[in-house]
Structures are given as C-alpha cells and as structure tokens.
Scaffold this motif. Structure first.
Motif, PDB file in Angstrom:
ATOM      1  N   VAL A  57       0.843  -1.197   0.000  1.00 41.98           N
ATOM      2  CA  VAL A  57       0.000   0.000   0.000  1.00 41.98           C
ATOM      3  C   VAL A  57       0.883   1.253   0.000  1.00 41.98           C
ATOM      4  O   VAL A  57       1.668   1.447   0.926  1.00 41.98           O
ATOM      5  CB  VAL A  57      -0.918  -0.019   1.246  1.00 41.98           C
ATOM      6  N   GLY A  58       0.717   2.076  -1.037  1.00 42.67           N
ATOM      7  CA  GLY A  58       1.634   3.195  -1.237  1.00 42.67           C
ATOM      8  C   GLY A  58       2.860   2.657  -1.946  1.00 42.67           C
ATOM      9  O   GLY A  58       4.000   2.913  -1.555  1.00 42.67           O
ATOM     10  N   SER A  59       2.602   1.905  -3.017  1.00 39.98           N
ATOM     11  CA  SER A  59       3.658   1.134  -3.690  1.00 39.98           C
ATOM     12  C   SER A  59       4.557   1.994  -4.573  1.00 39.98           C
ATOM     13  O   SER A  59       5.605   1.520  -5.017  1.00 39.98           O
ATOM     14  CB  SER A  59       3.030   0.016  -4.520  1.00 39.98           C
ATOM     15  N   GLY A  62       6.817   0.754  -7.503  1.00 37.67           N
ATOM     16  CA  GLY A  62       6.714  -0.714  -7.446  1.00 37.67           C
ATOM     17  C   GLY A  62       8.009  -1.449  -7.158  1.00 37.67           C
ATOM     18  O   GLY A  62       8.072  -2.669  -7.287  1.00 37.67           O
ATOM     19  N   ARG A  63       9.043  -0.726  -6.715  1.00 37.95           N
ATOM     20  CA  ARG A  63      10.333  -1.411  -6.489  1.00 37.95           C
ATOM     21  C   ARG A  63      10.223  -2.421  -5.345  1.00 37.95           C
ATOM     22  O   ARG A  63      10.771  -3.518  -5.424  1.00 37.95           O
ATOM     23  CB  ARG A  63      11.457  -0.385  -6.242  1.00 37.95           C
ATOM     24  N   VAL A  64       9.496  -2.079  -4.265  1.00 37.78           N
ATOM     25  CA  VAL A  64       9.337  -3.002  -3.139  1.00 37.78           C
ATOM     26  C   VAL A  64       8.369  -4.129  -3.520  1.00 37.78           C
ATOM     27  O   VAL A  64       8.593  -5.293  -3.180  1.00 37.78           O
ATOM     28  CB  VAL A  64       8.855  -2.239  -1.879  1.00 37.78           C
ATOM     29  N   ILE A  78      -0.815  -0.845  -4.553  1.00 34.23           N
ATOM     30  CA  ILE A  78      -1.920   0.132  -4.526  1.00 34.23           C
ATOM     31  C   ILE A  78      -1.279   1.485  -4.246  1.00 34.23           C
ATOM     32  O   ILE A  78      -0.451   1.598  -3.332  1.00 34.23           O
ATOM     33  CB  ILE A  78      -2.914  -0.195  -3.389  1.00 34.23           C
ATOM     34  N   ASP A  79      -1.646   2.500  -5.010  1.00 39.63           N
ATOM     35  CA  ASP A  79      -1.079   3.827  -4.749  1.00 39.63           C
ATOM     36  C   ASP A  79      -2.107   4.913  -5.050  1.00 39.63           C
ATOM     37  O   ASP A  79      -2.950   4.777  -5.927  1.00 39.63           O
ATOM     38  CB  ASP A  79       0.195   4.056  -5.577  1.00 39.63           C
ATOM     39  N   LEU A  80      -1.956   5.994  -4.292  1.00 46.16           N
ATOM     40  CA  LEU A  80      -2.827   7.157  -4.415  1.00 46.16           C
ATOM     41  C   LEU A  80      -2.615   7.888  -5.733  1.00 46.16           C
ATOM     42  O   LEU A  80      -3.545   8.502  -6.269  1.00 46.16           O
ATOM     43  CB  LEU A  80      -2.466   8.094  -3.243  1.00 46.16           C
ATOM     44  N   ALA A 117       3.317  -1.301   4.168  1.00 45.20           N
ATOM     45  CA  ALA A 117       3.246   0.161   3.964  1.00 45.20           C
ATOM     46  C   ALA A 117       4.662   0.686   4.176  1.00 45.20           C
ATOM     47  O   ALA A 117       5.069   1.002   5.293  1.00 45.20           O
ATOM     48  CB  ALA A 117       2.265   0.790   4.952  1.00 45.20           C
ATOM     49  N   TRP A 118       5.408   0.726   3.083  1.00 41.95           N
ATOM     50  CA  TRP A 118       6.835   1.054   3.151  1.00 41.95           C
ATOM     51  C   TRP A 118       7.027   2.535   2.845  1.00 41.95           C
ATOM     52  O   TRP A 118       6.918   2.957   1.706  1.00 41.95           O
ATOM     53  CB  TRP A 118       7.603   0.161   2.161  1.00 41.95           C
ATOM     54  N   TYR A 119       7.244   3.322   3.888  1.00 44.09           N
ATOM     55  CA  TYR A 119       7.422   4.767   3.756  1.00 44.09           C
ATOM     56  C   TYR A 119       6.236   5.416   3.038  1.00 44.09           C
ATOM     57  O   TYR A 119       6.410   6.327   2.250  1.00 44.09           O
ATOM     58  CB  TYR A 119       8.750   5.087   3.061  1.00 44.09           C
TER      59      TYR A 119
HETATM   60  C1  SAM Z   1       7.865   7.761  -0.243  1.00 42.94           C
HETATM   61  S1  SAM Z   1       6.869   6.991  -1.456  1.00 42.94           S
HETATM   62  C2  SAM Z   1       7.205   5.253  -1.145  1.00 42.94           C
HETATM   63  C3  SAM Z   1       6.904   4.400  -2.332  1.00 42.94           C
HETATM   64  C4  SAM Z   1       7.310   2.913  -2.169  1.00 42.94           C
HETATM   65  N1  SAM Z   1       6.683   2.301  -1.021  1.00 42.94           N
HETATM   66  C5  SAM Z   1       8.806   2.802  -2.102  1.00 42.94           C
HETATM   67  O1  SAM Z   1       9.339   2.480  -1.016  1.00 42.94           O
HETATM   68  O2  SAM Z   1       9.439   3.055  -3.121  1.00 42.94           O
HETATM   69  C6  SAM Z   1       5.231   7.160  -0.803  1.00 42.94           C
HETATM   70  C7  SAM Z   1       4.146   6.626  -1.716  1.00 42.94           C
HETATM   71  O3  SAM Z   1       2.944   6.507  -0.949  1.00 42.94           O
HETATM   72  C8  SAM Z   1       1.860   6.947  -1.729  1.00 42.94           C
HETATM   73  N2  SAM Z   1       0.785   7.377  -0.802  1.00 42.94           N
HETATM   74  C9  SAM Z   1       0.798   8.442   0.026  1.00 42.94           C
HETATM   75  N3  SAM Z   1      -0.349   8.504   0.724  1.00 42.94           N
HETATM   76  C10 SAM Z   1      -1.098   7.440   0.341  1.00 42.94           C
HETATM   77  C11 SAM Z   1      -2.400   6.967   0.689  1.00 42.94           C
HETATM   78  N4  SAM Z   1      -3.170   7.617   1.569  1.00 42.94           N
HETATM   79  N5  SAM Z   1      -2.844   5.824   0.105  1.00 42.94           N
HETATM   80  C12 SAM Z   1      -2.084   5.170  -0.825  1.00 42.94           C
HETATM   81  N6  SAM Z   1      -0.858   5.594  -1.212  1.00 42.94           N
HETATM   82  C13 SAM Z   1      -0.363   6.712  -0.639  1.00 42.94           C
HETATM   83  C14 SAM Z   1       2.419   8.074  -2.584  1.00 42.94           C
HETATM   84  O4  SAM Z   1       1.638   8.323  -3.724  1.00 42.94           O
HETATM   85  C15 SAM Z   1       3.817   7.521  -2.904  1.00 42.94           C
HETATM   86  O5  SAM Z   1       3.822   6.784  -4.088  1.00 42.94           O
END
Ligand code: SAM
Length: 236
Positions: A57-59, A62-64, A78-80, A117-119
């Motif tokens: 969630v918040g992918s 997609g690297r992770v 899944i991403d916003l 939920a990675w970062y």
């Molecule tokens: C710092 S990036 C991390 C991306 C990925 N997990 C990685 O480690 O490369 C944060 C991601 O979370 C997504 N994001 C932020 N808030 C979100 C939410 N409420 N629901 C889903 N995705 C969300 C952002 O769009 C962004 O792609």
C-alpha cells in the motif's frame, strides 16, 4: 487540513515527481542490507503462515512490490497517485498495480495474508493513523501480517519543491513506540521491530515494525477445552 486536502496534495505531488522519484530510488534496495533482510524474514513469515494475497500500500513505482514478488509473495501494489500506478505498471508489466487510498481500501474484509506500507504512512496526519491501521486490520485475514517502514523522529517536513517540481508534501517522522502502540490499538500487536542509525544520505534513523493480526485458535484447542471441562465435571 481536511482529508481531501492532504490526499489531494499528496497525490498531486507524487504525480508531479513520479519519474524523478523512480530514477532516484530504483536501485536503493541494493545498498540496504538490513531492509533486504527484513523483507526476506517478512516474506518467510507470510509464506510459513500459508501465504495468500499481499497488498503493498503506497507502492509508488513498485520497487518493493517487485522485490517481495521475487521473494515468492503473491503481491500487488496500490497507490494514491495515478502517475505512480502508470509508471509501476510500465516498469513491472508482470505485476498488478491499482489506484487507491490506504484510508479506504477497496478490499473485502479478512482476505489478505499481509499488508506492506513502506514509507507511505509518512504522508498521513498522525491523528488519521488509527484509521489506517484499523483499515489494515479489517482487510487482513486472522494470522495476517503488517509491515510498516518509516523514518524515526518527532518532527514533520513540508516540501514545496522536489526534484525541480512544485509540490505540497508533508513528510512525517514517527517514534517506533508510538506506531507500535497505534498498531496494537488497532488489534495488530507488534511481533518484531528494527531500528538502525542513518546511513549514506539519510538524515534520520530508520525503523520497521512487523505486526500480526492474532490467528484463530486451532480447532484442537476447542476440543482440549471441551475435554478439560468434561474432566472437571467428572471429578466433581
Ligand atoms: C515515499 S513513497 C514510497 C513508495 C514505495 N513504497 C517505495 O518504497 O518506493 C510514498 C508513496 O505513498 C503513496 N501514498 C501516500 N499517501 C497514500 C495513501 N493515503 N494511500 C495510498 N498511497 C499513498 C504516494 O503516492 C507515494 O507513491
């Protein structure tokens, strides 16, 4: 700030910088020994519990998601941000990525083996984290795992520019004890945690927590309880 405000600004910010973010972080895991060990352990726990669908969630790009797929998990992203979803689909054509928010997942109750939920919780206001973790608890099957990664700290940073793009993005840092408390409060007691000092370019320590929705008691326990009750009745 209303929910729509923070989701809209986060979405628009990641839409603007999706390509640059991908280029910057694409190879980052190669230098992150401890994180790779956490993912390997997490994947093993999920597989040993019987496996099943895993949502990242918040992918982002997609690297992770791809790394966890390589570790044998049936994972999708899944991403916003629609730009991030588009990019992730292009980079990883064999994997599934969908648009969505962690505050209202389009996933039936009790169906996932794990949530990652990675970062990504770092962009959610602290007062909304209980809702996010309640949502993770809702979608997890009994015995399902949650993995949350984040920067450690107390402050938040508001960015108005990133990679040369105008953005409006708040990065929040958390204390692991507080996140563990919120996860437990949502019915996801923490089973393991990592904490490491900053390395290379990082300004803060980094943490990850693995929580688990309690599994259902084995059917045998019920038989054992009945047996104990029967023994007690026979002795009285
Ligand atoms: C710092 S990036 C991390 C991306 C990925 N997990 C990685 O480690 O490369 C944060 C991601 O979370 C997504 N994001 C932020 N808030 C979100 C939410 N409420 N629901 C889903 N995705 C969300 C952002 O769009 C962004 O792609």
């Amino acid at each position: 700030m209303t929910e729509a405000d923070f989701l809209n600004s986060t979405r628009a910010s990641y839409n603007a910088m999706a390509i640059d973010y991908d280029e910057r972080f694409r190879d980052e895991l190669a230098a992150q020994t401890l994180e790779r060990a956490v993912f390997a352990g997490f994947a093993e726990l999920v597989r040993n519990a019987g496996g099943g669908p895993v949502a990242d969630v918040g992918s982002g790009p997609g690297r992770v998601t791809a790394h966890l797929h390589g570790l044998g998990l049936s994972v999708y992203g899944i991403d916003l941000s629609p730009r991030m979803v588009e990019l992730a689909r292009r980079e990883h054509p064999g994997l599934r990525f969908e648009e969505g928010s962690m505050l209202a997942l389009d996933i039936p109750d009790g169906t996932l083996a794990a949530v990652v939920a990675w970062y990504s919780t770092i962009h959610v206001p602290q007062e909304r984290l209980p809702d996010v973790f309640a949502e993770f608890h809702r979608v997890l099957a009994p015995g399902g795992y949650a993995l949350v990664g984040f920067q450690v700290g107390d402050e938040q940073r508001v960015y108005t520019e990133a990679f040369g793009h105008e953005v409006s993005l708040t990065f929040r840092r958390w204390q692991p004890d507080r996140i563990a408390e919120l996860l437990a409060g949502a019915g996801l007691p923490v089973r393991a945690r990592t904490f490491r000092e900053p390395e290379r370019w990082e300004p803060t320590p980094q943490a990850s927590l693995i929580a688990r929705k309690p599994p259902l008691p084995p059917a045998d326990d019920q038989t054992a309880d009945d047996q104990t009750a029967g023994d007690q009745a026979a002795e009285s």
